[in-house]
Write an enzyme that holds these catalytic residues in place. Structure first.
Site, short mmCIF file in Angstrom:
data_model
loop_
_atom_site.label_atom_id
_atom_site.label_comp_id
_atom_site.label_asym_id
_atom_site.label_seq_id
_atom_site.Cartn_x
_atom_site.Cartn_y
_atom_site.Cartn_z
CG ASP A 72 -9.52 1.72 -0.92
OD1 ASP A 72 -8.43 1.45 -1.44
OD2 ASP A 72 -9.74 1.66 0.30
CG ASP A 127 -2.29 0.55 0.98
OD1 ASP A 127 -2.42 1.36 0.05
OD2 ASP A 127 -3.23 0.24 1.74
#
Ligand SMILES: *[C@@H]1O[C@H](CO)[C@@H](O)[C@H](O)[C@H]1NC(C)=O
Length: 217
Positions: A201, A146
């Site tokens: 996302d 991430d």
């Protein structure tokens, strides 16, 4: 003439892409985030493995079972190693990886190319070699990496250091770059990872699908 030109381009394409033998087809499987978020625990992950096999999804190519954020504690141990959260994962990650392998599945973990993860847990910027080695010793097959808490270190440095650290383990580990489409990743993602995310996302909803189609256009 056209045929040979195509052939030359194809060779060039292969030469510049990250080549660890993986991602010949898109990765498929289960990732814990959009359902469990930070409540994920080892029971959920073990059940996901059972369900994939019982439903026959593994036969259709759904082979990866990936624990997203919140598997690790915020603190490292005295040797500087990441440690799994003993409340939610009392048996640790190796046991889950072994369980995945015993079912013919692949096991994945999550970290961030930053100082902490998005949920404030230990992350891997500056610890790439040590973390990659630890994950490899547990039998990890996949890393989702991430982009939270990244300071001012350039993306190519952060993602390149982990690519090299994973390669140095000698274990074949799928490397999933999750930089949310930032820093021009569309231009360099193929040389750095097996996959690279192009947008923010997603969530369970039709607008997330249309949003991604439009953003990728
Ligand atoms: C995981 O959470 C579920 C509730 O969602 C609970 O029933 C189960 O006991 C938990 N497992 C562990 C190891 O904490």
């Amino acid at each position: 003439m056209r045929g040979s030109l195509f052939f030359v381009c194809l060779l060039f394409g292969l030469a510049v892409a990250l080549d660890n033998g993986l991602a010949r087809t898109p990765q498929m499987g289960f990732n814990s985030w959009n359902y469990y978020y930070c409540n994920v625990n080892e029971t959920h992950m073990a059940n996901a493995m059972d369900d994939i096999v019982n439903l026959g999804l593994d036969k259709l190519g759904y082979n990866y079972v990936v624990v997203d954020d919140c598997w690790a504690l915020r603190e490292r141990d005295a040797q500087g190693n990441m440690q799994s959260d003993p409340k939610s994962f009392p048996h640790g990650m190796k046991v889950l990886a072994d369980r995945a392998h015993s079912k013919g599945l692949k096991f994945g973990l999550y970290s961030s190319a930053g100082y902490t993860t998005c949920a404030g847990r230990a992350a891997s910027l500056g610890h790439e070699k040590q973390d990659a080695k630890l994950w490899a010793s547990w039998g990890v097959d996949y890393l989702k990496y991430d982009n939270c808490d990244r300071g001012d270190v350039p993306a190519k440095k952060r993602y390149g250091d982990m690519r090299d650290a994973l390669a140095a383990t000698g274990r074949t580990i799928f490397y999933s770059i999750c930089s949310w489409g930032t820093d021009g990743v569309a231009q360099w993602g193929a040389q750095y990872g097996n996959s690279w995310r192009t947008t923010d996302d997603i969530y369970n909803g039709q607008d997330a699908v249309t949003y991604n189609i439009v953003a990728n256009d």
